[in-house]
Design a protein around this motif. Structure first.
Motif, PDB file in Angstrom:
ATOM      1  N   UNK A 285       0.861  -1.178   0.000  1.00 57.55           N
ATOM      2  CA  UNK A 285       0.000   0.000   0.000  1.00 57.55           C
ATOM      3  C   UNK A 285       0.897   1.228   0.000  1.00 57.55           C
ATOM      4  N   UNK A 286       0.313   2.370  -0.319  1.00 59.03           N
ATOM      5  CA  UNK A 286       1.071   3.611  -0.244  1.00 59.03           C
ATOM      6  C   UNK A 286       1.671   3.775   1.147  1.00 59.03           C
ATOM      7  N   UNK A 287       0.871   3.522   2.183  1.00 65.12           N
ATOM      8  CA  UNK A 287       1.323   3.771   3.555  1.00 65.12           C
ATOM      9  C   UNK A 287       2.343   2.755   4.056  1.00 65.12           C
ATOM     10  N   UNK A 288       2.393   1.591   3.463  1.00 62.96           N
ATOM     11  CA  UNK A 288       3.266   0.536   3.986  1.00 62.96           C
ATOM     12  C   UNK A 288       4.350   0.116   3.002  1.00 62.96           C
ATOM     13  N   UNK A 289       4.358   0.679   1.798  1.00 61.96           N
ATOM     14  CA  UNK A 289       5.169   0.124   0.716  1.00 61.96           C
ATOM     15  C   UNK A 289       4.870  -1.378   0.645  1.00 61.96           C
ATOM     16  N   UNK A 290       5.863  -2.238   0.593  1.00 66.27           N
ATOM     17  CA  UNK A 290       5.545  -3.648   0.359  1.00 66.27           C
ATOM     18  C   UNK A 290       5.514  -4.458   1.653  1.00 66.27           C
ATOM     19  N   UNK A 291       4.492  -5.310   1.757  1.00 63.24           N
ATOM     20  CA  UNK A 291       4.300  -6.147   2.947  1.00 63.24           C
ATOM     21  C   UNK A 291       4.629  -7.612   2.716  1.00 63.24           C
ATOM     22  N   UNK A 292       4.171  -8.164   1.599  1.00 60.58           N
ATOM     23  CA  UNK A 292       4.352  -9.589   1.322  1.00 60.58           C
ATOM     24  C   UNK A 292       4.715  -9.790  -0.141  1.00 60.58           C
ATOM     25  N   UNK A 293       5.216 -10.966  -0.445  1.00 61.40           N
ATOM     26  CA  UNK A 293       5.413 -11.363  -1.843  1.00 61.40           C
ATOM     27  C   UNK A 293       5.612 -12.863  -1.923  1.00 61.40           C
ATOM     28  N   UNK A 294       5.199 -13.417  -3.041  1.00 59.60           N
ATOM     29  CA  UNK A 294       5.668 -14.753  -3.396  1.00 59.60           C
ATOM     30  C   UNK A 294       7.154 -14.623  -3.708  1.00 59.60           C
ATOM     31  N   UNK A 295       7.960 -15.492  -3.161  1.00 63.56           N
ATOM     32  CA  UNK A 295       9.407 -15.414  -3.356  1.00 63.56           C
ATOM     33  C   UNK A 295       9.813 -16.065  -4.679  1.00 63.56           C
ATOM     34  N   UNK A 296      10.920 -15.591  -5.214  1.00 65.81           N
ATOM     35  CA  UNK A 296      11.430 -16.169  -6.455  1.00 65.81           C
ATOM     36  C   UNK A 296      11.770 -17.639  -6.275  1.00 65.81           C
ATOM     37  N   UNK A 297      12.159 -18.020  -5.061  1.00 64.12           N
ATOM     38  CA  UNK A 297      12.504 -19.413  -4.790  1.00 64.12           C
ATOM     39  C   UNK A 297      11.358 -20.148  -4.091  1.00 64.12           C
ATOM     40  N   UNK A 298      10.157 -19.535  -4.093  1.00 62.14           N
ATOM     41  CA  UNK A 298       9.003 -20.157  -3.468  1.00 62.14           C
ATOM     42  C   UNK A 298       8.013 -20.678  -4.494  1.00 62.14           C
ATOM     43  N   UNK A 299       6.898 -21.175  -4.003  1.00 68.13           N
ATOM     44  CA  UNK A 299       5.864 -21.700  -4.889  1.00 68.13           C
ATOM     45  C   UNK A 299       5.017 -20.552  -5.425  1.00 68.13           C
TER      46      UNK A 299
END
Length: 484
Positions: A285-299
């Motif tokens: 979000x604008x207020x939090x920038x990035x919180x989560x992501x699927x990882x490049x080495x994840x599923x």
């Protein structure tokens, strides 16, 4: 605090930015941003007329190198919104490309033209005071769906942390070449899409205007990563059967990333089937920038936004604030986060800032989600518009939208709730049919959803539309949907 852009301290001849046929090496970018930075006042805020051009990137980086806070302005904003942003943020001047015509009231500000061909002053210290982690880097205004836009003050600490956390999650290095065609007044296009590669010492290729042909050309000639929003990936998915060169180019990419809204599962599957590559989703979000992501080495699991990024704490809570401790893939709660990725507050709005945080320091995102047993987060919608309470159930609009999009007669879909005397709320589907002359019936769509999810999640009302209202980032504006 150390430099946000180490590659500009001892720059070389590697290309840093390319916009169409215009480009700057790191040495040229250091010179151009240094020249602009020396024309900026010490402290205060400066506005940037954020067109999708080379000058915008130079202006923002110059402001950050000078230690001033940058206020990106959306060139498509109306006079009233621009007036509010300028009166609220009080920038001392505006940075713009030479020749850009600035509307009122932006044109009333003192102006500095951004020259990208400056020479001299490469690297080295700039005439600005030392900057600290908590000093503001950007003031980015929210969309203003519930009132006048609020200015989220994003500190240098949050920019650095988010970009470094994404580097860890995505194995992002200076060897990567990123291609995107996103606006530059938003966190996605500006912070991730421009500042991200520059912090890594990599290269950005901005398309200026998104097109599937532009994506194919860039990825076929050395680009390794693509950032796009779901609307763009939807166009890609539609074009793949007719554009084999696009499928080949996407198949050769190291990373395809989607954000700013949920990418429908149907588009995930169409792209994966045609290219052999999975799109990774991230959540911020604008207020939090990035919180989560699927990882490049994840599923790369369709329909999820992965796991919390390094340094980010995330929890789901009930309406009364009680944390949800079970990762069962079913229990819906509001996402709350804390960590060094967060903003410091809303400019001039201590009341809104206080309301945005819990007593124990967690930011209330307003997004509703479930967590799978392995910690993956699946967002089901916004608390205000996408959480539907029907017949005693808490239902997320997102999963119903995905189910509707699996129907061959549905091109686009949005789901909302409306008052119902019996159920509390009934589920309403807003559908853009594939064939406007033969749209699927309400009963057909209700049966389709009930067979895939559960009977209580079927839409009770269906409206057919020619298109769905969307903002500049492709998000559906559900508040603009009204009953016939």
């Amino acid at each position: 605090m150390s430099s946000l852009f180490p590659a500009l301290e001892s720059p070389g001849g590697k290309v840093a930015l390319r916009f169409g046929d215009r480009s700057l090496t790191y040495a040229e970018l250091a010179a151009a941003t240094g020249a602009v930075a020396r024309r900026l006042p010490v402290g205060g805020r400066v506005a940037v007329w954020a067109t999708p051009e080379l000058e915008t990137a130079v202006a923002v980086v110059a402001g950050l190198r000078a230690g001033v806070a940058v206020v990106p302005l959306n060139p498509k904003s109306g006079e009233k919104e621009l007036g509010h942003i300028l009166s609220d943020s009080a920038p001392v001047l505006v940075l713009a490309a030479p020749g850009d015509e600035l509307p009122a009231p932006v044109g009333d500000l003192p102006r500095v033209d951004v020259e990208v061909s400056a020479t001299g002053g490469v690297g080295g210290a700039l005439p600005s005071p030392s900057v600290a982690d908590e000093d503001p880097a950007l003031v980015v205004y929210t969309s203003g769906t519930t009132g006048p836009p609020k200015g989220a003050v994003i500190p240098r600490r949050a920019v650095a942390h988010t970009l470094d956390a994404l580097a860890d999650a995505w194995r992002w290095t200076g060897d990567d070449v990123l291609v995107h065609g996103l606006p530059l007044f938003h966190v996605h296009g500006l912070v991730l899409g421009i500042l991200g590669p520059l912090r890594r010492g990599g290269t950005v290729r901005h398309l200026g205007r998104f097109s599937t042909q532009g994506v194919a050309r860039a990825l076929a000639t050395g680009a390794t990563m693509l950032f796009a929003v779901p609307t763009m990936y939807h166009r890609i998915a539609q074009a793949l059967p007719e554009e084999p060169e696009l499928a080949e180019a996407l198949g050769g990419a190291r990373l395809l990333v989607s954000g700013s809204a949920a990418l429908p599962v149907h588009d995930h599957e169409r792209i994966a089937a045609a290219t052999g590559r999975r799109v990774l989703e991230r959540y911020g979000m604008t207020e939090t920038l990035m919180n989560t992501s699927v990882r490049a080495d994840g599923e790369p699991r369709a329909g999820t936004v992965g796991v919390p990024l390094p340094g980010v704490d995330l929890r789901l809570v009930e309406e009364d604030g009680t944390p949800i401790t079970s990762y069962d893939g079913e229990s819906v709660g509001e996402i709350q986060v804390r960590g060094p990725n967060l903003f410091t507050g809303y400019l001039n709005r201590p009341d809104a800032t206080a309301a945005a945080f819990t007593a124990d320091g967690w930011f209330r995102t307003g997004d509703m989600a479930v967590r799978d047993p392995d910690g993956y987060v699946r967002i089901v919608g916004r608390k205000a518009t996408d959480l539907i309470k029907s017949g005693g159930y808490k239902i997320g609009a997102g999963e119903i939208e995905n189910a509707l999009l699996e129907h061959p007669g549905v091109r686009e879909a949005a789901v909302t709730g409306e008052p119902d005397a019996d159920l509390g709320e009934r589920i309403v589907a807003w559908v853009v049919p594939t064939d406007p002359e033969a749209p699927p019936s309400a009963d057909e769509l209700a049966d389709h959803v009930a067979a895939r999810l559960a009977p209580h999640k079927r839409p009770r009302v269906v409206h057919h539309l020619g298109s769905l209202p969307r903002n500049d980032m492709g998000k559906i504006m559900k508040r603009a949907l009204v009953r016939d």
